[in-house]
Scaffold this active site. Structure first.
Site, short mmCIF file in Angstrom:
data_model
loop_
_atom_site.label_atom_id
_atom_site.label_comp_id
_atom_site.label_asym_id
_atom_site.label_seq_id
_atom_site.Cartn_x
_atom_site.Cartn_y
_atom_site.Cartn_z
N ASP A 137 -23.99 84.89 50.83
CA ASP A 137 -25.05 85.87 50.60
C ASP A 137 -24.46 87.10 49.93
O ASP A 137 -23.26 87.38 50.07
CB ASP A 137 -25.67 86.31 51.94
CG ASP A 137 -26.69 85.30 52.47
OD1 ASP A 137 -27.09 84.39 51.73
OD2 ASP A 137 -27.08 85.45 53.65
N ARG B 4 -27.43 81.51 43.13
CA ARG B 4 -28.77 81.90 43.60
C ARG B 4 -29.11 83.26 42.98
O ARG B 4 -28.34 84.21 43.10
CB ARG B 4 -28.78 82.03 45.12
CG ARG B 4 -30.11 82.56 45.66
CD ARG B 4 -29.99 83.00 47.12
NE ARG B 4 -29.61 81.91 47.99
CZ ARG B 4 -29.06 82.09 49.21
NH1 ARG B 4 -28.83 83.31 49.65
NH2 ARG B 4 -28.74 81.06 49.95
#
Ligand code: FDA
Length: 308
Positions: free
Chosen positions: A134, A184
């Protein structure tokens, strides 16, 4: 409003108040899959049965306690073992925040976090799945990308996250647009100053499209993380323009957000991965979700006033 809420996402006193509020559990359960490994595995099983893929996030961030960081690493190891045992690992990976595994610790934090992330990557590989790192606030971007490069030496499938609201992200998209690189793309969820990030939502959206074009034109594996219908339509059109086969990229959305759209895309033959947070440290995550949508804030306030 959004900026004030994002500031609150890091307030210890508001955290204490919110986490003991009556009725808050109902709001938490909407966006997180319970507190235990078992509840995370159960949610994963249900999503996979519905034709969706999963990325699990053990909640917790900004850890300043070495033992807590180690416990988070161990929670991931336990989870990955269970995913392997249950035959779910082919369709479920994990997302890791480096600050949850020690990046912010005063002495040698980044190195400690890299070692923990490495152990998680080993466990993921041993059951046949992957890890995505992340991305947190901009003060950690360089560290996170350098950890990513280090991990990719041994675990080339480790996924990256880039945030369209940062001015630097088009360049980062070009740098990460290499064969097999899993990237992402999200809008970005933190409170950032105008020196580093676009403040206007339409500027963020325009940046998202520019980044999407770079990723879809290149040889990487783009992971289009948004619930924004306009951006999803643009992504669908761009995949056609760039001759991308379905399965050569994926859409990603958050657990509990726009479930109808998740299922519509999956029914249309798209790969759709759901980001599933679980664990007891839900405060920062939940406040960011409230900042994204006023209706979520109303739910949270009602719960805190005991009217839920
Ligand atoms: P936007 O916020 O404009 O929302 C578009 C529409 O989607 C809204 O109008 C509403 O209908 C719906 N919607 C969006 N959020 C909602 C919510 N919380 N509840 C209900 N409806 C909602 N960020 C980050 O900084 N680092 C990271 O590592 C990640 N990782 C990540 C993984 C995945 C899979 C996703 C989907 C998102 C992230 N994010 C993230 C969060 C991301 O940066 C962003 O904050 C949210 O996705 C919201 O942005 P949207 O693109 O959905 O657009």
């Amino acid at each position: 409003m959004r900026r004030s809420l994002l500031a609150l996402s890091r307030s210890a006193s508001v955290k204490r108040l919110a986490t003991t509020a009556p009725g808050i559990a109902g709001v938490v359960n909407r966006f997180a899959a319970g507190e235990t490994t078992e509840s995370a595995v159960e949610a994963t099983r249900e999503l996979i049965a519905a034709g969706l893929l999963v990325s699990l996030d053990h909640l917790g961030e900004d850890t300043l306690d070495r033992a807590q960081a180690t416990a988070t690493r161990d929670a991931y190891l336990e989870l990955l073992g269970r995913l392997g045992d249950e035959g779910l690992a082919a369709a479920a990976e994990v997302s890791v925040k480096l600050s949850a595994v020690g990046q912010s610790l005063a002495h040698g934090g980044p190195e400690f976090a890299t070692d923990n992330a490495r152990a998680i990557c080993e466990a993921a590989r041993s059951v046949g799945t992957t890890v995505t790192l992340d991305m947190e606030d901009h003060t950690t971007t360089d560290w996170t990308l350098s950890t990513l490069h280090e991990l990719r030496q041994d675990f080339p499938t480790t996924g990256a996250v880039l945030q369209a609201y940062l001015h630097r992200t088009e360049d980062d998209c070009r740098a990460l647009s290499t064969p097999g690189s899993r990237v992402r793309l999200c809008k970005g969820a933190y409170k950032e100053p105008e020196t580093v990030a676009f403040q206007d939502r339409s500027d963020v959206d325009r940046s998202y499209v520019r980044c999407l074009k770079i990723l879809l034109a290149g040889p990487c594996y783009p992971m289009v993380a948004t619930h924004d219908s306009r951006l999803i339509s643009i992504a669908e059109a761009l995949t056609v323009r760039h001759g991308r086969e379905k399965g050569g990229y994926e859409f990603q959305m958050l657990y509990g957000v726009r479930r109808d759209e998740q299922r519509r895309l999956a029914a249309a033959g798209e790969k759709v991965r759901i980001y599933v947070p679980y664990g007891s440290e839900w405060y920062g995550y939940l406040v960011r979700r409230m900042a994204e949508r006023p209706a979520n804030l109303a739910l949270g306030v009602r719960a805190m006033l005991g009217r839920d």
